[in-house]
Enzyme design. Structure first.
Site, PDB file in Angstrom:
ATOM      1  N   ASP A  53     -15.313  77.132  42.708  1.00  0.00           N
ATOM      2  CA  ASP A  53     -15.828  75.766  42.906  1.00  0.00           C
ATOM      3  C   ASP A  53     -16.877  75.474  41.848  1.00  0.00           C
ATOM      4  O   ASP A  53     -17.972  76.015  41.891  1.00  0.00           O
ATOM      5  CB  ASP A  53     -16.415  75.658  44.321  1.00  0.00           C
ATOM      6  CG  ASP A  53     -16.946  74.256  44.644  1.00  0.00           C
ATOM      7  OD1 ASP A  53     -16.970  73.388  43.752  1.00  0.00           O
ATOM      8  OD2 ASP A  53     -17.320  74.050  45.808  1.00  0.00           O
ATOM      9  N   HIS A  62     -13.088  73.551  44.379  1.00  0.00           N
ATOM     10  CA  HIS A  62     -13.843  72.946  45.475  1.00  0.00           C
ATOM     11  C   HIS A  62     -12.965  72.720  46.703  1.00  0.00           C
ATOM     12  O   HIS A  62     -13.421  72.874  47.845  1.00  0.00           O
ATOM     13  CB  HIS A  62     -14.441  71.626  44.984  1.00  0.00           C
ATOM     14  CG  HIS A  62     -15.205  70.888  46.023  1.00  0.00           C
ATOM     15  ND1 HIS A  62     -16.369  71.393  46.577  1.00  0.00           N
ATOM     16  CD2 HIS A  62     -14.997  69.695  46.628  1.00  0.00           C
ATOM     17  CE1 HIS A  62     -16.830  70.522  47.462  1.00  0.00           C
ATOM     18  NE2 HIS A  62     -16.018  69.499  47.525  1.00  0.00           N
ATOM     19  N   SER A  89     -18.334  70.076  51.790  1.00  0.00           N
ATOM     20  CA  SER A  89     -18.615  69.087  50.755  1.00  0.00           C
ATOM     21  C   SER A  89     -19.622  68.052  51.288  1.00  0.00           C
ATOM     22  O   SER A  89     -20.691  68.426  51.754  1.00  0.00           O
ATOM     23  CB  SER A  89     -17.296  68.442  50.309  1.00  0.00           C
ATOM     24  OG  SER A  89     -17.469  67.774  49.094  1.00  0.00           O
TER      25      SER A  89
END
Lengths: 196, 367
Positions: free
Chosen positions: B315, B348, B145
């Site tokens: 995601d 995610h 991320s």
């Protein structure tokens, strides 16, 4: 290198050291690993199956998950000395376009495929009247990934029509090399070395 | 914060993309595993938006396990028996590194006088830490991320500094949708009267606003299938243990509401609202191509590292298409790159959760 599939072993022997190679449909990376270790080749791969890509990455190889028919477009012209397409051509939606892409990104291409005109296949179709399930084509018609069956003669005709030069060709049956005569009858698998 | 973090005060002013500098910036960091005598085994792990330096082991503030406990440790994919892992808290954050809660010249918290920072500024802070620790080349830089953004920024802006770059569930630029979700969070914080223009450190923090920001963001970290599987339309059992029922009011009737409220309120106990504003702003400003003349491939032209990019099929915050865009640029730059889209149900957040295929890729790539 003895553990490589026969067509891949021939390709590995033909590839010069310290070159750049893209193996399209590289599977578990057997050819790439062998080239990297034995010939210091800058070896890259493309593979559609995530589990096989993960296996390649775990071997320290540079492999991109992708669909060759879509993602080869990402590579610049002539990015590789060699582009390899091992027993994948017959699974393509448009083998002709894929062949064109292969020779755009690679200066030399190696292409291998199962020969649908092998006598066993012909016999199965002629006498059985059903789509052949043979040693070389072990999967039934409804679940095979091979959607464009091709013969040695077909491939040579396509290469001619596309203006692709056939540099060398090899034929295999039962895991052994064959002499070239009568190959369209006798070969279970064929391998071509091509250039523009 | 009562816990004593490991801190390093940077000897030199830290220049920032916004034009200013941070004087005597402090970087809080943790290390795991022994540094080899030749300093060749260092791995920098970069944390995500609300992460911190406590990758593994017990967190001194929350008491919970480190955020990547399952990935980092002895015999784990990032094997601290072999590697020396360094994880800094990003500047702008609130777990010890200099941020909006840090005191300014007059001793009061900087609050909104803290300068707006970028992802590259965070990495500049991490590089200054590595310089101070005498680590010239990293075996690898790893992040998921926002951590992945830092890993990419490091590769692009400090070529040669890392031999391997592992970017997981990330992107080379924040999309309009990414910015939009962050803006919802920021507006929730700033709409809380407790925010008070950022000047709340002497009183009550804007917990309600920060909780709403976290709730909205948390949805983006999950997948629709994951939420359906975990909660469906199930009703929340009552406090006395009786079966849940619709209240015909606005209590948390549904389990998913209760879960989000819990996520929101838990978050406010460990995170500073102003830090949330600054870090989300830094992520929104992130566009690696823009920093390099508009061409992402240019960003990696001299990177000299091996790259591995991993996305997850569920995601939708940083979808696989963003990773493909990145891989395309790396290929165009001639960089050795691996890419894999892993199948995982958690959206995610998959990069933080149980995905055995990710473990194999991480362990294999780091060698």
């Amino acid at each position: 290198m003895s553990s490589l599939r026969p067509d891949l072993a021939v390709i590995a022997a033909r590839i010069a050291p310290d070159t750049r190679v893209l193996d399209v449909g590289c599977g578990d990376g057997a050819l790439l690993g062998s080239l990297r270790d034995a010939k210091r080749v800058d070896a890259r791969g493309m593979e559609i199956d995530a589990a096989l890509v993960a296996e390649c990455v775990a071997r320290g190889l540079s492999v991109v998950q992708g669909d060759a028919e879509r993602d080869l477009a990402d590579y610049p012209d002539g990015a590789f000395d060699y582009a390899v397409l091992g027993q994948t051509l017959q699974t393509a939606q448009r083998p002709d376009l894929l062949l064109g892409e292969l020779l755009r990104v690679g200066r030399t291409a190696f292409v291998s495929f199962p020969n649908f005109a092998h006598w066993r296949t012909r016999a199965a179709l002629l006498w059985g009247g059903r789509m052949p399930v043979t040693r070389a084509l072990p999967v039934s018609w409804y679940e095979t990934r091979n959607i464009h069956h091709v013969t040695v003669a077909d491939f040579e005709a396509l290469a001619g029509a596309m203006g692709v030069a056939i540099r060398r060709r090899w034929f295999f049956s039962g895991g052994k090399r064959l002499a070239g005569s009568g190959a369209n009858w006798r070969a279970e698998f064929a391998l071509f070395e091509l250039s523009r | 914060m009562p816990a004593a973090h490991n801190l390093l005060t940077l000897p030199d002013p830290l220049p920032l993309d916004g034009g200013g500098v941070l004087e005597r910036a402090e970087i809080a960091f943790e290390t795991y595993g022994e540094l080899a005598p030749d300093k060749s085994n260092a791995i920098l792990i970069c944390h995500a938006l609300t992460g911190d330096q406590y990758v593994a082991g017990a967190h001194p503030v929350t008491g919970k396990p480190g955020w990547w406990e399952r990935m980092v440790g002895p015999g784990k994919p990032v094997d601290t028996d072999r590697f020396h892992v360094i994880c800094p808290n990003v500047i702008g954050s609130c777990m010890g590194s200099t941020g909006p809660a840090s005191p300014g010249p007059n001793g009061a918290p900087l609050a909104m006088r803290f300068p707006v920072i970028t992802i590259r500024d965070m990495v500049r802070g991490a590089i200054a830490l590595l310089d101070a620790l005498g680590i010239e080349q990293l075996h690898g830089v790893v992040g998921g991320s926002m951590g992945g953004m830092q890993a990419l920024s490091l590769a692009a802006n400090w070529p040669g500094r890392a031999a391997r770059v592992l970017a997981i569930a990330t992107t080379a630029r924040h999309s309009a949708q990414n910015i939009a979700f962050h803006e919802v969070g920021r507006q929730a914080i700033m709409a809380d009267p407790g925010w008070n223009g950022g000047e709340y450190y002497a009183g009550a923090a804007p917990a309600a606003g920060l909780a709403v920001a976290r709730m909205a963001a948390h949805i983006t970290y999950l997948s629709e299938d994951g939420l359906t599987e975990k909660f469906g339309r199930n009703l929340q059992a009552k406090a006395d243990g009786t079966a849940g029922a619709k209240s015909f009011g606005f209590d948390a009737d549904f389990q998913v509401e209760s879960y989000l409220r819990h996520q929101g309120s838990g978050f406010t106990k460990r995170f500073d609202a102003n830090s949330y504003l600054y870090i989300t702003r830094a992520m929104d400003y992130f566009d690696l191509a823009e920093e390099h003349g508009g061409l992402l491939a240019e960003a990696f032209a001299g990177a000299g590292a091996r790259f591995c990019v991993v996305s997850f099929d569920s995601d939708w915050l940083y979808p696989t298409a963003e990773s493909r865009h990145l891989v395309h640029a790396l290929n165009a730059a001639g960089a050795p790159v691996s890419f894999v889209e892993l199948s995982a149900p958690h959206g995610h957040d998959s990069f933080l959760l149980e995905v055995p295929a990710l473990d194999r890729v991480v362990a294999g790539f780091l060698g």
